[in-house]
Write a protein that holds these residues in place. Sequence first.
Motif, short mmCIF file in Angstrom:
data_model
loop_
_atom_site.label_atom_id
_atom_site.label_comp_id
_atom_site.label_asym_id
_atom_site.label_seq_id
_atom_site.Cartn_x
_atom_site.Cartn_y
_atom_site.Cartn_z
N ALA A 6 0.82 -1.20 0.00
CA ALA A 6 0.00 0.00 0.00
C ALA A 6 0.86 1.26 0.00
CB ALA A 6 -0.94 0.01 1.20
N VAL A 7 0.32 2.29 -0.64
CA VAL A 7 0.97 3.59 -0.72
C VAL A 7 0.02 4.62 -0.11
CG1 VAL A 7 1.90 5.35 -2.28
CG2 VAL A 7 2.18 2.92 -2.83
N VAL A 8 0.55 5.45 0.77
CA VAL A 8 -0.24 6.52 1.39
C VAL A 8 0.19 7.84 0.75
CG1 VAL A 8 -0.68 7.78 3.54
CG2 VAL A 8 -0.55 5.28 3.55
N LEU A 41 -8.18 2.59 -1.45
CA LEU A 41 -8.51 2.08 -0.12
C LEU A 41 -8.95 3.20 0.82
CD1 LEU A 41 -5.46 -0.34 0.32
CD2 LEU A 41 -7.77 -0.88 -0.53
N ARG A 42 -8.56 4.42 0.51
CA ARG A 42 -8.95 5.59 1.32
C ARG A 42 -8.73 6.83 0.48
NH1 ARG A 42 -10.72 4.57 5.46
NH2 ARG A 42 -9.09 3.34 6.40
N TYR A 43 -9.69 7.73 0.54
CA TYR A 43 -9.59 9.03 -0.12
C TYR A 43 -10.44 9.95 0.74
CZ TYR A 43 -9.04 12.27 -4.09
OH TYR A 43 -8.71 13.34 -4.91
N ALA A 44 -9.81 10.58 1.72
CA ALA A 44 -10.54 11.27 2.78
C ALA A 44 -10.12 12.74 2.87
CB ALA A 44 -10.30 10.58 4.12
N LEU A 45 -11.09 13.62 2.73
CA LEU A 45 -10.85 15.06 2.74
C LEU A 45 -10.87 15.62 4.16
CD1 LEU A 45 -10.52 17.70 1.12
CD2 LEU A 45 -13.03 17.79 0.97
N HIS A 46 -9.93 16.51 4.44
CA HIS A 46 -9.83 17.18 5.75
C HIS A 46 -9.57 18.66 5.52
CE1 HIS A 46 -8.79 12.99 6.41
NE2 HIS A 46 -9.19 13.15 7.66
N TRP A 61 -3.66 3.79 -1.32
CA TRP A 61 -3.81 3.04 -2.55
C TRP A 61 -3.23 1.65 -2.35
CZ3 TRP A 61 -6.85 4.91 -6.20
CH2 TRP A 61 -7.21 6.27 -6.09
N ALA A 62 -3.84 0.65 -2.95
CA ALA A 62 -3.43 -0.73 -2.78
C ALA A 62 -2.00 -0.98 -3.26
CB ALA A 62 -4.41 -1.67 -3.50
N THR A 95 4.18 11.19 -1.10
CA THR A 95 3.87 9.79 -1.32
C THR A 95 4.67 9.00 -0.29
OG1 THR A 95 3.61 10.27 -3.66
CG2 THR A 95 3.81 7.97 -3.07
N LEU A 96 3.96 8.21 0.52
CA LEU A 96 4.58 7.58 1.68
C LEU A 96 4.39 6.08 1.70
CD1 LEU A 96 2.93 10.10 4.17
CD2 LEU A 96 5.22 10.29 3.22
#
Length: 109
Positions: A6-8, A41-46, A61-62, A95-96
């Motif tokens: 996974a990539v954050v 896997l996640r796309y979250a707005l803050h 992302w997977a 990109t982490l």
Amino acid sequence: MTSNDAVVVVATIQAAEGSEDKVEQALRAAIPAVHAEPGCLRYALHRDLRSPGTFVMIEKWASAEALGVHGKGAALRELGAALDGLLSKPLSVQTLTALPEGDGDLGRL
């Protein structure tokens, strides 16, 4: 595919003064299409509590491949067009990869 692949991504978006509402609307409008993309896997707005014109999208992302497809996809192209002229500076994108420690669930997104 394992969770190790996974990539954050942390994307910081700075609205130009007076464009905060339009930027938020554009970001929110893109979310359903991105959620439907393979490997999302996640796309979250803050929003930054101290700087209301600063938005942060936290993504997971997977795989790097899934992130690459997202980067070339229609949703991101449309978002870029919608944000044109509304930002005070270019997006900052990190990109982490996780370096989990301790409890596996608590040590990674």
